[in-house]
Design a protein around this motif. Structure first.
Motif, PDB file in Angstrom:
ATOM      1  N   GLU A  25      15.620  37.238  33.542  1.00 48.39           N
ATOM      2  CA  GLU A  25      14.575  37.322  32.529  1.00 48.39           C
ATOM      3  C   GLU A  25      13.770  38.612  32.679  1.00 48.39           C
ATOM      4  O   GLU A  25      13.673  39.184  33.770  1.00 48.39           O
ATOM      5  N   ASP A  26      13.158  39.047  31.577  1.00 50.12           N
ATOM      6  CA  ASP A  26      12.226  40.155  31.681  1.00 50.12           C
ATOM      7  C   ASP A  26      10.908  39.635  32.242  1.00 50.12           C
ATOM      8  O   ASP A  26      10.692  38.425  32.372  1.00 50.12           O
ATOM      9  N   LEU A  27      10.026  40.547  32.602  1.00 49.63           N
ATOM     10  CA  LEU A  27       8.783  40.156  33.266  1.00 49.63           C
ATOM     11  C   LEU A  27       7.914  39.280  32.367  1.00 49.63           C
ATOM     12  O   LEU A  27       7.304  38.305  32.830  1.00 49.63           O
ATOM     13  N   GLU A  28       7.853  39.621  31.094  1.00 49.62           N
ATOM     14  CA  GLU A  28       7.021  38.859  30.162  1.00 49.62           C
ATOM     15  C   GLU A  28       7.457  37.392  30.125  1.00 49.62           C
ATOM     16  O   GLU A  28       6.636  36.473  30.201  1.00 49.62           O
ATOM     17  N   ASP A  39      -6.934  49.673  33.019  1.00 51.74           N
ATOM     18  CA  ASP A  39      -5.884  50.446  32.351  1.00 51.74           C
ATOM     19  C   ASP A  39      -4.715  50.717  33.289  1.00 51.74           C
ATOM     20  O   ASP A  39      -3.554  50.740  32.853  1.00 51.74           O
ATOM     21  N   PHE A  40      -5.008  50.918  34.566  1.00 54.36           N
ATOM     22  CA  PHE A  40      -3.944  51.156  35.545  1.00 54.36           C
ATOM     23  C   PHE A  40      -3.065  49.917  35.692  1.00 54.36           C
ATOM     24  O   PHE A  40      -1.841  49.994  35.629  1.00 54.36           O
ATOM     25  N   TYR A  41      -3.671  48.762  35.885  1.00 57.60           N
ATOM     26  CA  TYR A  41      -2.898  47.522  36.035  1.00 57.60           C
ATOM     27  C   TYR A  41      -2.081  47.236  34.779  1.00 57.60           C
ATOM     28  O   TYR A  41      -0.961  46.724  34.853  1.00 57.60           O
ATOM     29  N   ALA A  42      -2.652  47.568  33.615  1.00 57.19           N
ATOM     30  CA  ALA A  42      -1.952  47.283  32.352  1.00 57.19           C
ATOM     31  C   ALA A  42      -0.669  48.096  32.221  1.00 57.19           C
ATOM     32  O   ALA A  42       0.227  47.720  31.446  1.00 57.19           O
ATOM     33  N   GLY A  94      -8.489  36.326  38.126  1.00 55.51           N
ATOM     34  CA  GLY A  94      -7.971  37.603  37.646  1.00 55.51           C
ATOM     35  C   GLY A  94      -8.491  37.935  36.268  1.00 55.51           C
ATOM     36  O   GLY A  94      -9.686  37.798  35.970  1.00 55.51           O
ATOM     37  N   TRP A  95      -7.580  38.348  35.393  1.00 61.00           N
ATOM     38  CA  TRP A  95      -7.956  38.719  34.032  1.00 61.00           C
ATOM     39  C   TRP A  95      -7.871  37.534  33.056  1.00 61.00           C
ATOM     40  O   TRP A  95      -7.865  37.720  31.857  1.00 61.00           O
ATOM     41  N   GLY A  96      -7.789  36.333  33.604  1.00 61.43           N
ATOM     42  CA  GLY A  96      -7.905  35.137  32.769  1.00 61.43           C
ATOM     43  C   GLY A  96      -6.625  34.649  32.129  1.00 61.43           C
ATOM     44  O   GLY A  96      -6.676  33.767  31.258  1.00 61.43           O
ATOM     45  N   GLY A  97      -5.483  35.146  32.543  1.00 57.69           N
ATOM     46  CA  GLY A  97      -4.232  34.760  31.900  1.00 57.69           C
ATOM     47  C   GLY A  97      -3.950  33.273  31.956  1.00 57.69           C
ATOM     48  O   GLY A  97      -3.558  32.661  30.946  1.00 57.69           O
ATOM     49  N   LEU A  98      -4.162  32.644  33.110  1.00 58.12           N
ATOM     50  CA  LEU A  98      -3.839  31.223  33.260  1.00 58.12           C
ATOM     51  C   LEU A  98      -4.819  30.335  32.500  1.00 58.12           C
ATOM     52  O   LEU A  98      -4.403  29.393  31.806  1.00 58.12           O
ATOM     53  N   ILE A  99      -6.119  30.600  32.604  1.00 56.43           N
ATOM     54  CA  ILE A  99      -7.074  29.719  31.927  1.00 56.43           C
ATOM     55  C   ILE A  99      -6.955  29.832  30.405  1.00 56.43           C
ATOM     56  O   ILE A  99      -7.118  28.845  29.695  1.00 56.43           O
ATOM     57  N   LEU A 100      -6.648  31.021  29.914  1.00 58.02           N
ATOM     58  CA  LEU A 100      -6.433  31.174  28.473  1.00 58.02           C
ATOM     59  C   LEU A 100      -5.208  30.391  28.023  1.00 58.02           C
ATOM     60  O   LEU A 100      -5.236  29.684  27.007  1.00 58.02           O
ATOM     61  N   TYR A 101      -4.125  30.499  28.796  1.00 56.24           N
ATOM     62  CA  TYR A 101      -2.891  29.779  28.457  1.00 56.24           C
ATOM     63  C   TYR A 101      -3.128  28.266  28.487  1.00 56.24           C
ATOM     64  O   TYR A 101      -2.699  27.535  27.585  1.00 56.24           O
ATOM     65  N   ALA A 102      -3.815  27.791  29.523  1.00 58.82           N
ATOM     66  CA  ALA A 102      -4.056  26.352  29.665  1.00 58.82           C
ATOM     67  C   ALA A 102      -4.925  25.819  28.525  1.00 58.82           C
ATOM     68  O   ALA A 102      -4.704  24.709  28.021  1.00 58.82           O
ATOM     69  N   ALA A 103      -5.909  26.607  28.098  1.00 62.95           N
ATOM     70  CA  ALA A 103      -6.768  26.169  26.995  1.00 62.95           C
ATOM     71  C   ALA A 103      -6.014  26.170  25.670  1.00 62.95           C
ATOM     72  O   ALA A 103      -6.146  25.241  24.867  1.00 62.95           O
ATOM     73  N   GLU A 104      -5.211  27.199  25.444  1.00 55.69           N
ATOM     74  CA  GLU A 104      -4.479  27.324  24.176  1.00 55.69           C
ATOM     75  C   GLU A 104      -3.380  26.281  24.045  1.00 55.69           C
ATOM     76  O   GLU A 104      -3.146  25.729  22.969  1.00 55.69           O
ATOM     77  N   HIS A 105      -2.664  25.997  25.135  1.00 59.06           N
ATOM     78  CA  HIS A 105      -1.468  25.152  25.053  1.00 59.06           C
ATOM     79  C   HIS A 105      -1.684  23.725  25.545  1.00 59.06           C
ATOM     80  O   HIS A 105      -0.870  22.839  25.224  1.00 59.06           O
ATOM     81  N   ASP A 123       2.505  42.461  33.012  1.00 57.78           N
ATOM     82  CA  ASP A 123       2.890  41.950  31.688  1.00 57.78           C
ATOM     83  C   ASP A 123       1.685  41.994  30.756  1.00 57.78           C
ATOM     84  O   ASP A 123       0.573  42.370  31.169  1.00 57.78           O
ATOM     85  N   SER A 124       1.853  41.597  29.508  1.00 59.81           N
ATOM     86  CA  SER A 124       0.778  41.730  28.523  1.00 59.81           C
ATOM     87  C   SER A 124      -0.424  40.844  28.852  1.00 59.81           C
ATOM     88  O   SER A 124      -1.557  41.165  28.480  1.00 59.81           O
TER      89      SER A 124
END
Length: 469
Positions: free
Chosen positions: A199-202, A177-180, A230-241, A184-185
């Protein structure tokens, strides 16, 4: 001389307990003299100073960068004696002072302090004035922080599996919750990628994920390993896109738990997994297939110079021939200058860990880019691309600091005022270090040529910068 300063005279101690206006006025005059010695007269300073009696010493600049707010009579004696960046940081944690305004600009005072403290004559002048200030008028934190404000003194051998797990969890298990509050989202805790700088951070973090995927030339069916996911941001993006199957590893249970929740929410459990695992424990079974692509973002700063070869060798063994490895991390960029005589003496008389090592990244160690390249190429990797993202990290940190400051009350509720100050001080100082070239960020792409020497890479980088479909 040192003993007399660390154990001030009985008169100074008595003055600290005497709250009379006359005593406070005398301490303020001493503080003003110290500021003049350290930074010159107010007319040439780029910042203002507020003293414990409420008086404001205005900067000579039309628009001061910040105000240094001294909270107590002895604030300066604890900030600057003995001289070290850790003492400056710890005085901030104790609320001896505050920075009202641009913390990155305040970190820039380090250059002036280094020049000042290199002069024995100036140190002697400072010592004579410092001894007139109290040292025991600080306050313990009013609140109970989420964890001890004394930082971490890890146990065991440096960079052993057990100790690495301890220090990584100290840093990353502060609380999702602190990191959030300030990431970014996608909760990407590494340098963003700014094509324009406005650009904004997102947007910038999304661009970073895309940039990495393009550099790795990901394609459907690739097996991707993310070391320090980390919290999986890159692997989720790579799988989705990009349609890859991805495995992420982390030493943080808190990160893994949230990453798995996000994987389930995205319906990608069949192609994306996160394990709490040390990178040294991968590939120990012959039944584990090798990966087409491997990425490590913001992790190898924890590896350590002594284990750098082992780290690169492990990655090499996990990667298929014809595969690619992208290593993204903070590096040393400053010239290696031997310490001067005064600095050497100070290290002997006042040995202590840095603020960063005590409170933020225990055992963290930065290396030069050429050290990574040397180990990689000796093992058989071919260096295909190196990109410096130093300025990008300064921009990223400015976003993080601003967002943290905007969520001050929520951050205090999560980690306490002391925890909030640790993170504000650390990130503001890092923004200054990146912007001025003290440290850098190297994104290095390596190929592991196949038996015919083929890398599988195109002849140019044009595909990295194509327009989005």
């Amino acid at each position: 001389m040192t003993d007399s300063i660390q154990n001030p005279s009985s008169g100074a101690l008595a003055a600290a307990r005497d709250g009379s206006p006359a005593v406070l006025a005398r301490h303020v005059r001493s503080a003003q003299a110290i500021m003049d010695i350290l930074f010159g007269p107010p007319s040439i300073r780029a910042f203002s100073v507020r003293y414990p009696d409420g008086s404001l010493e205005r900067s000579g600049a039309p628009s001061p960068l910040f105000t240094l707010a001294l909270k107590r009579a002895g604030s300066l004696s604890r900030m600057f004696w003995p001289p070290s960046e850790r003492n400056v940081g710890e005085a901030y944690l104790r609320d001896d002072y505050d920075i009202e305004g641009d913390l990155e600009a305040a970190a820039g005072l380090a250059d002036l302090l280094i020049a000042t403290f290199s002069s024995p004559q100036t140190l002697l002048r400072l010592a004579m004035v410092m001894r007139t200030l109290p040292r025991d008028d600080h306050q313990a934190p009013q609140e109970q922080p989420a964890r001890s404000d004394g930082g971490l003194t890890p146990s065991g051998d440096v960079h052993s599996r057990e100790r690495d797990a301890e220090v990584v969890r100290y840093h990353y298990d502060v609380g999702n919750d602190f990191y959030a509050l300030w990431l970014d989202s996608r909760m990407v805790y590494s340098c963003a990628y700014f094509q324009e700088g406005t650009e904004d951070l997102e947007t910038a973090q999304l661009a970073k994920l895309e940039h990495i995927c393009r550099k790795l030339r990901l394609k459907a069916g690739d097996r991707l390993l993310d070391i320090g996911c980390g919290w999986g941001g890159l692997i989720l993006y790579a799988a989705e896109h990009y349609g890859v199957s991805a495995t992420g590893i982390t030493l943080s249970e808190a990160q893994a738990e949230l990453a798995r929740e996000r994987i389930r929410a995205a319906g990608l459990e069949d192609r994306v997994q996160v394990e709490v695992r040390d990178y040294r424990d991968l590939g120990l079974s012959r039944d584990e297939p090798r990966f087409d692509k491997i990425v490590s973002v913001g992790m190898f700063e924890h590896v350590g110079r002594a284990r750098l070869q082992e780290y690169v060798q492990q990655v090499y063994g996990l990667l298929k021939p014809g595969g690619l490895f992208l290593n993204h991390g903070i590096v040393v960029v400053e010239k290696d200058v031997p310490p001067g005589a005064v600095e050497q003496l100070a290290r002997l008389v006042f040995p202590q860990k840095t603020f960063m090592h005590q409170y933020v990244f225990p055992d963290g160690e930065l290396v030069y880019t050429h050290e990574v390249l040397s180990h990689a190429e000796r093992l058989g990797f071919e260096t295909r691309d190196i990109e410096s993202l130093r300025e990008h990290y300064a921009l990223t940190l400015r976003h993080w600091v601003r967002r943290l400051e905007q969520h001050h009350s929520e951050a205090v509720a999560s980690v306490g005022e002391t925890g909030y100050r640790v993170w504000r001080f650390y990130m503001g100082g890092c923004a200054w270090a990146f912007s001025t070239g003290r440290i850098g960020l190297s994104q290095m792409l390596f190929s592991k040529p196949d038996a015919r020497g083929q890398s599988g890479l195109p002849l140019s980088r044009a595909d990295l910068y194509r327009s989005a479909d």
